[in-house]
Design a protein around this motif. Sequence first.
Motif, PDB file in Angstrom:
ATOM      1  N   ILE A  75      -6.085  13.789  -7.146  1.00 28.83           N
ATOM      2  CA  ILE A  75      -6.639  13.079  -6.004  1.00 28.83           C
ATOM      3  C   ILE A  75      -7.924  12.344  -6.379  1.00 28.83           C
ATOM      4  O   ILE A  75      -8.191  11.243  -5.887  1.00 28.83           O
ATOM      5  CB  ILE A  75      -6.890  14.033  -4.815  1.00 28.83           C
ATOM      6  N   GLN A 231      -3.914   6.142  -1.286  1.00 28.02           N
ATOM      7  CA  GLN A 231      -2.991   6.089  -0.154  1.00 28.02           C
ATOM      8  C   GLN A 231      -1.566   6.388  -0.589  1.00 28.02           C
ATOM      9  O   GLN A 231      -0.795   6.995   0.160  1.00 28.02           O
ATOM     10  CB  GLN A 231      -3.068   4.727   0.542  1.00 28.02           C
ATOM     11  N   LEU A 234      -1.491  10.052  -0.946  1.00 23.77           N
ATOM     12  CA  LEU A 234      -1.348  10.676   0.375  1.00 23.77           C
ATOM     13  C   LEU A 234       0.093  10.599   0.856  1.00 23.77           C
ATOM     14  O   LEU A 234       0.622  11.567   1.427  1.00 23.77           O
ATOM     15  CB  LEU A 234      -2.276   9.986   1.380  1.00 23.77           C
ATOM     16  N   LYS A 264      -2.219  18.957   3.592  1.00 25.86           N
ATOM     17  CA  LYS A 264      -1.875  17.599   4.012  1.00 25.86           C
ATOM     18  C   LYS A 264      -2.943  17.036   4.949  1.00 25.86           C
ATOM     19  O   LYS A 264      -3.385  15.891   4.807  1.00 25.86           O
ATOM     20  CB  LYS A 264      -0.514  17.595   4.706  1.00 25.86           C
ATOM     21  N   THR A 267      -6.124  16.277   3.083  1.00 26.08           N
ATOM     22  CA  THR A 267      -5.948  15.076   2.268  1.00 26.08           C
ATOM     23  C   THR A 267      -6.061  13.818   3.118  1.00 26.08           C
ATOM     24  O   THR A 267      -6.646  12.810   2.696  1.00 26.08           O
ATOM     25  CB  THR A 267      -4.588  15.104   1.557  1.00 26.08           C
ATOM     26  N   MET A 268      -5.515  13.853   4.328  1.00 26.44           N
ATOM     27  CA  MET A 268      -5.648  12.710   5.247  1.00 26.44           C
ATOM     28  C   MET A 268      -7.116  12.408   5.527  1.00 26.44           C
ATOM     29  O   MET A 268      -7.539  11.239   5.521  1.00 26.44           O
ATOM     30  CB  MET A 268      -4.921  13.014   6.559  1.00 26.44           C
ATOM     31  N   THR A 271      -8.883  10.849   2.435  1.00 23.48           N
ATOM     32  CA  THR A 271      -8.471   9.486   2.094  1.00 23.48           C
ATOM     33  C   THR A 271      -8.907   8.454   3.120  1.00 23.48           C
ATOM     34  O   THR A 271      -9.092   7.289   2.784  1.00 23.48           O
ATOM     35  CB  THR A 271      -6.942   9.413   1.941  1.00 23.48           C
TER      36      THR A 271
END
Length: 297
Positions: A75, A231, A234, A264, A267-268, A271
């Motif tokens: 990431i 992205q 993601l 998840k 991570t959203m 980002t």
Amino acid sequence: MYTSLLRRKTAGEALFDAVNTIGMLLVCFVTIYPIWYVLVNAFNEGQDAMRGGIYWWPRVVSLDNFQAVFNNPGIMLAMGVTVAKTVIGTPAHVFFTAMVAYAFSRRELVGRKIYMLLGTITMFFNGGLIPFYLLIRDLHMLDNFLVYIIPAMFNFFDLIIFLAFFREIPAGLEEAARIDGANDFSIFVRVVIPVSMPVIATIALFHGVYQWNDYFTGMIYINNMDLQPIQTYLYRVIALSSSNIMMAAMPGGITKSVTSQSIKLATMVVTTLPIVLVYPFLQKYFVKGMMIGSIKG
């Protein structure tokens, strides 16, 4: 006159204002709450979040989800690719599109109307994904960082915005520069660019947000994981369950509290947070540039 200005609202006007207010509040809620829901659950312990019932505030505050995200080197590498393509691609797009728009603004340009017609057609029709993929392949830009930069250097919609602004620049500025011996490129760089900062900031915001949010280019044209932007990363975490791979690489103490779903959500947040924080500071330039373009156009 003052009496008429201060008159009480009629029942119909009051009802209209009430309906407008309720409608706008509903739109704001529908827009903001999904973001808030993701944020709340990202900061909640993963195992506890599986019980459900978390809507407004974290029930068990934990940073383990974010630790799980940042412990994954993929990431951070993807974040670096996104920052690089945004920092490089945005100035390249602004400069190249502005240069083409300046040429279009010159009435002595031969075939200007034909070029405008052809450019306008491309705003509504294109060759499709497969021909474009074949073109990118033949240009040897598959699995190449330049695929993020070169195809995005020009956009005809942005050219129209530039064009509306350039046409209103006083001709005396360019004439004075020509008297001093400047050529077209010197005039563009030394005269046109400095007086066009509002519209430049507008296009830079447009394209910067596009570069940051673009996942499709990395998904279609990049197979090398080291060149995928954040992205696209993601997308793979959400759609391809890569979060399970991330969990496998976590220390044992963390995996007891996180889940694939909590990773998840974290991570959203990671980002999207940078561009969300930057956008409000750039919005004033965006509004100013758009207003100038609309008034002068």
